[in-house]
Design a protein around this motif. Sequence first.
Motif: not given
Length: 235
Positions: A93-119
């Motif tokens: 359960d430690v592994e299952r919940h740790a992986n799920a909690a990290y995935n929740a973090f990582a999904d939001a962590r990569s919810n990035i849109v760099v502006s067109d002017d920077v691109l």
Amino acid sequence: MIRFNRAIKPFSVMSFDLDDTLYSNHPIIKAAVKAQQNYLNALLGYQEQGPKYWQLCRELAVIQNPDLADDVTKWRKHTLRLALSKLGFTADDVERHANAAYNAFADARSNIVVSDDVLNLLDNLAKHFTLVAITNGNVEIERFNLHDKFELVLQAGMHGKAKPHSTLFDKAATHLNVAKSEILHIGDSLDTDVQGANNAGCQSVWLNDQGANYAYKGLADIEIANIHALTHFIK
């Protein structure tokens, strides 16, 4: 604004920090931490530990394994396992919940849109220089719109010790077969980006737009207040 503190030598590589240099990372991290916390708070007994429980476990994790400080992904995953183990969850359960909690973090962590002017800025710079990214963070660059902008992406932990250590700069120079003095590193932190580049023998640009206090008292070769000041170097 662009201020030259030292004369710049010719360079062929522009190295970029990512978080808070090419996009604002503060709301991203806040959302990622909240997503992880929401998952953990739904688990039996977690929320009852109080608001300081995560930080206490995080500090304990790095005391037990100081090398975690150079790899924020491993540090977070280790902390999750430690926090759940202390609550009496089974190993599975430690592994299952740790992986799920990290995935929740990582999904939001990569919810990035760099502006067109920077691109567009990066595209224009890439016509004249080799562009690489050197970051202490754990953002998954392949998941958002910077994924095709750099010839090389080096991340602390995965590829070496965190800035201001010189490892990532050393690896970039070796990979590109250039002298470190040919690398101009751009970042928002005096403590990690400027100090790291200076220590490694690279040239440095400080993006001074965060209003933060830093311990490092050395000077960047160049100081700018806006990332678009880098257009100065487009021939």
